[in-house]
Design a protein around this motif. Structure first.
Motif, PDB file in Angstrom:
ATOM      1  N   THR A  17       0.860  -1.186   0.000  1.00  0.00           N
ATOM      2  CA  THR A  17       0.000   0.000   0.000  1.00  0.00           C
ATOM      3  C   THR A  17       0.894   1.233   0.000  1.00  0.00           C
ATOM      4  OG1 THR A  17      -0.052   0.044   2.416  1.00  0.00           O
ATOM      5  CG2 THR A  17      -1.858  -1.108   1.326  1.00  0.00           C
ATOM      6  N   GLN A  18       0.316   2.351  -0.401  1.00  0.00           N
ATOM      7  CA  GLN A  18       1.056   3.618  -0.361  1.00  0.00           C
ATOM      8  C   GLN A  18       1.123   4.155   1.065  1.00  0.00           C
ATOM      9  OE1 GLN A  18       2.478   4.952  -3.154  1.00  0.00           O
ATOM     10  NE2 GLN A  18       1.793   2.999  -3.995  1.00  0.00           N
ATOM     11  N   SER A  19      -0.007   4.014   1.770  1.00  0.00           N
ATOM     12  CA  SER A  19      -0.103   4.594   3.113  1.00  0.00           C
ATOM     13  C   SER A  19      -0.336   3.493   4.137  1.00  0.00           C
ATOM     14  CB  SER A  19      -1.240   5.609   3.154  1.00  0.00           C
ATOM     15  OG  SER A  19      -2.488   4.973   2.933  1.00  0.00           O
ATOM     16  N   LYS A  20      -0.272   3.855   5.399  1.00  0.00           N
ATOM     17  CA  LYS A  20      -0.354   2.858   6.475  1.00  0.00           C
ATOM     18  C   LYS A  20      -1.781   2.342   6.658  1.00  0.00           C
ATOM     19  CE  LYS A  20       3.877   4.268   8.620  1.00  0.00           C
ATOM     20  NZ  LYS A  20       4.579   4.760   9.818  1.00  0.00           N
ATOM     21  N   SER A  23      -3.361   5.156   9.159  1.00  0.00           N
ATOM     22  CA  SER A  23      -3.026   6.578   9.059  1.00  0.00           C
ATOM     23  C   SER A  23      -2.587   6.900   7.639  1.00  0.00           C
ATOM     24  CB  SER A  23      -1.897   6.935  10.035  1.00  0.00           C
ATOM     25  OG  SER A  23      -0.632   6.638   9.473  1.00  0.00           O
ATOM     26  N   GLY A  24      -2.430   8.190   7.347  1.00  0.00           N
ATOM     27  CA  GLY A  24      -2.036   8.633   6.014  1.00  0.00           C
ATOM     28  C   GLY A  24      -0.537   8.759   5.840  1.00  0.00           C
ATOM     29  N   SER A  25       0.264   8.135   6.728  1.00  0.00           N
ATOM     30  CA  SER A  25       1.723   8.188   6.566  1.00  0.00           C
ATOM     31  C   SER A  25       2.164   7.256   5.438  1.00  0.00           C
ATOM     32  CB  SER A  25       2.429   7.715   7.842  1.00  0.00           C
ATOM     33  OG  SER A  25       2.084   8.512   8.920  1.00  0.00           O
ATOM     34  N   ALA A  26       3.289   7.610   4.810  1.00  0.00           N
ATOM     35  CA  ALA A  26       3.835   6.779   3.739  1.00  0.00           C
ATOM     36  C   ALA A  26       4.441   5.501   4.305  1.00  0.00           C
ATOM     37  CB  ALA A  26       4.885   7.562   2.967  1.00  0.00           C
ATOM     38  N   ASN A  34      11.852   7.985  11.582  1.00  0.00           N
ATOM     39  CA  ASN A  34      10.733   8.770  12.105  1.00  0.00           C
ATOM     40  C   ASN A  34      10.217   9.878  11.186  1.00  0.00           C
ATOM     41  OD1 ASN A  34      10.282   7.453  14.698  1.00  0.00           O
ATOM     42  ND2 ASN A  34      12.348   8.152  15.177  1.00  0.00           N
ATOM     43  N   CYS A  35      10.562   9.825   9.898  1.00  0.00           N
ATOM     44  CA  CYS A  35      10.028  10.801   8.947  1.00  0.00           C
ATOM     45  C   CYS A  35       8.691  10.357   8.362  1.00  0.00           C
ATOM     46  CB  CYS A  35      11.021  11.068   7.824  1.00  0.00           C
ATOM     47  SG  CYS A  35      12.401  12.073   8.372  1.00  0.00           S
ATOM     48  N   ASP A  38       3.226   9.620  11.853  1.00  0.00           N
ATOM     49  CA  ASP A  38       2.415  10.780  12.230  1.00  0.00           C
ATOM     50  C   ASP A  38       1.799  10.553  13.618  1.00  0.00           C
ATOM     51  OD1 ASP A  38       0.185   9.196  11.960  1.00  0.00           O
ATOM     52  OD2 ASP A  38      -0.733  10.368  10.348  1.00  0.00           O
ATOM     53  N   PRO A  39       0.997  11.493  14.112  1.00  0.00           N
ATOM     54  CA  PRO A  39       0.478  11.338  15.480  1.00  0.00           C
ATOM     55  C   PRO A  39      -0.311  10.036  15.705  1.00  0.00           C
ATOM     56  CG  PRO A  39       0.211  13.606  14.753  1.00  0.00           C
ATOM     57  CD  PRO A  39       0.694  12.831  13.562  1.00  0.00           C
ATOM     58  N   LEU A 144       9.909   4.784  14.289  1.00  0.00           N
ATOM     59  CA  LEU A 144       8.502   4.378  14.155  1.00  0.00           C
ATOM     60  C   LEU A 144       7.996   4.439  12.704  1.00  0.00           C
ATOM     61  CD1 LEU A 144       7.182   5.925  17.473  1.00  0.00           C
ATOM     62  CD2 LEU A 144       7.656   3.529  16.970  1.00  0.00           C
TER      63      LEU A 144
END
Lengths: 483, 95
Positions: A17-20, A23-26, A34-35, A38-39, A144
């Motif tokens: 997948t593109q995101s988690k 969440s919408g993180s890559a 840690n880039c 997200d929260p 993370l």
């Protein structure tokens, strides 16, 4: 004592997948620490998960790919444990009602037989982060980026009796999920990790012995070695009258041993309960049918088709099919040259060899399917002998052009003109009267050997370009006419 | 009493709670009372009732698979007690 091995496998498959998952993180591999967190991934207070539709679709695709029952209503649960790379103190997983229920996966064994493995379940869950122990002398570093990456955990029944079966299953599973496009299957980047539940019992008995679990093995080779050393360890303990302790162990590839993970012992009580932040997922028949319509041809069906439609041997088909890109490359070559067996031979032989030496995947081959087909066509029509073809292949690999261009520029055409060959044969016979006399005097068995001398001379004279079949035929006719 | 002080110590360890020796009897008693209430609920006949996993009578809405969060590491790390080179730092964990 004669021990029988009993094993079940749990595979953690990272879904493409593109995101988690929540969440919408890559999810891209290899980002700075840690880039990509997200929260939600950090478990900040008040953050709520929202489920990724692609993760659900991939899970359903997998279930249909093995003919399993899809859970009409599946539920997320919290698996509670404390570890620094799990910020919330629980992992969101599925315990009571998984998205994929029981199924059977037929594994093609190296001898061509099928080994049916019962799949207990497959469920969606989030990955944890990564703990780094070797950068900081007095602390552990936490990254993370991986936290919240969607995983499908695929659990089997204890159906494996040998390491070979376990490895064959993992390879077949790897092939299936890359065909389905639900995972990149990149084992070096941790996209497929395996836990092995393993116990021994006296051969001929039914009761299961106490098992240990070897966690997180991430290569086919290590799975095989980990199983062997763990079986030896358990057999040694049992043979000397000891008892196996049920525990989690880690495989240490450098020392080739398994070690107890003491820290996980106490915590093996996860107190699962339904995740209140997520509602149940409902999957209806229409959705299932829509996903089913997108299923590609799967490895088993492709293997059968390669044998029936292209006349390949089971052996060749079994080698070509597991790697989806290789199977596609093969079909593209055959599309152009209509010679399946030579295409299989070139791909599995010279091309695979060159790709391995250069460490290039076939999808990035510097030699295109069309180019290889061009070469095979020139062998099939008699322009090239197999020896000349290898020269052309090497030149094509070097990027010197297509087969026809190389044949033209190097003058590599095989001499198949009977008149020209006859002249050469006559010249060599005239120049070597002693060998001709020997040949004439020899019996049938010896003659075969002696004719090799003449073939060698003519090949030399033609600079390797004489068509070997035609040459042999003409030569024997001429020699036999001398006696 | 439905639970023992040993049960409480085990659950406390799993939840990383520290319960002092002197508080143990009282916690055990209160914990037992909660479980006794659950036992009482368990006597109700629930044949034919579908287990509820969430009080809302709805199903999960799904999100499109697109990246919507971008790198805010600096802001998120500002409240961490210890960090170095982009990593959160915690006391050494040895397995």
């Amino acid at each position: 004592m004669n021990w029988e091995i009993v094993m079940g496998l749990e595979v953690h498959l990272q879904l493409a997948t593109q995101s988690k998952i929540f969440s919408g993180s890559a999810t891209q591999f290899g980002a700075e620490p840690n880039c990509q967190a997200d929260p939600v991934d950090l478990g900040m207070p008040g953050m709520l998960p929202v489920l990724n539709e692609e993760a659900v679709r991939h899970a359903v695709t997998f279930g249909l790919g093995i003919g399993a029952k899809i859970g009409e209503r599946s539920v997320f649960d919290r698996k509670n444990y404390f570890y620094p790379d799990l910020p919330k103190g629980y992992q969101v997983s599925q315990f009571f009602a998984p998205i994929v229920c029981e199924g059977v996966f037929d594994v093609a064994m190296p001898d061509g037989s099928l080994l049916p493995i019962r799949i207990t379940r497959a469920h969606l869950e989030e990955d944890a982060g990564k703990s780094v122990h070797d950068i900081f002398p007095r602390e552990t570093g936490i990254d993370l980026n991986r936290a919240g990456t969607p995983l499908l955990e695929i659990v089997t029944e204890p159906d494996f009796r040998t390491a070979e079966q376990a490895v064959a299953y993992l390879k077949a599973l790897h092939s299936l999920v890359t065909y389905l496009g639900i995972s990149d299957g990149n084992m070096a980047e941790g996209s497929m990790r395996c836990d092995i539940n393993i116990s021994l019992r006296e051969r001929g008995t039914d009761a299961l012995g106490t098992r240990t679990e070897i966690k997180n093995v991430n290569s086919f080779r290590f799975v095989e070695r980990a199983i062997h050393v763990e079986c030896e360890r358990q057999a040694d303990i049992l043979d000397s009258g000891g008892r196996i302790i049920q525990e989690t162990r880690l495989y240490d590839a450098e020392q080739n041993v398994t070690r107890s993970m003491r820290s996980k012992e106490v915590a093996n009580d996860y107190r699962y309960f339904p995740e209140p932040d997520l509602l149940p997922i409902e999957i209806d028949a229409d959705y299932i049918e829509a996903v089913r319509a997108t299923l590609p041809e799967l490895p088993g069906a492709k293997r059968n088709r390669f044998v029936s439609d292209y006349g390949l041997s089971e052996y060749d088909a079994t080698l070509l099919v597991p790697n989806h890109a290789m199977a596609s490359f093969f079909e593209a070559v055959v599309d152009h040259c209509h010679a399946a067996k030579p295409a299989a031979n070139w791909i599995l032989g010279d091309l695979s060899g060159a790709l391995n030496r250069a460490d290039i995947a076939i999808e990035h081959s510097p030699l295109s399917a069309q180019q290889l087909a061009g070469l095979i066509s020139r062998i099939e029509d008699g322009t090239l002998s197999s020896k000349l073809a290898k020269q052309v292949f090497d030149a094509m690999w070097e990027g010197l052009g297509d087969a026809d261009e190389i044949i033209e520029s190097r003058g590599l055409k095989q001499v198949s003109d009977a008149g020209a060959l006859e002249t050469m044969v006559a010249e060599v016979i005239a120049a070597n009267p002693d060998q001709v006399a020997q040949y004439v005097a020899a019996d049938e068995a010896k003659r075969k050997k002696l004719s090799g001398f003449f073939v060698g001379q003519i090949m030399k004279a033609s600079q390797g370009q004489a068509n070997p079949q035609l040459l042999n035929q003409l030569l024997l006719e001429k020699l036999d006419a001398q006696s | 009493m439905s639970v023992t002080p040993e049960d409480i110590e085990k659950v406390a360890l799993l939840a990383r709670l520290s319960i002092s020796e002197s508080a143990l009897p009282e916690v055990t008693e209160r914990f037992s009372k909660v479980l006794d209430l659950v036992d009482e609920l368990n006597t109700i006949n629930t044949d034919g009732v579908v287990p509820m996993s969430n009080p809302h009578d709805m199903t999960q809405r799904l999100r499109a698979d697109t990246v919507t969060s971008h790198n805010t590491r600096e802001a998120l790390m500002a409240s961490a007690p210890a960090q170095d080179s982009g990593y959160f730092l915690v006391p050494k964990v040895i397995d």
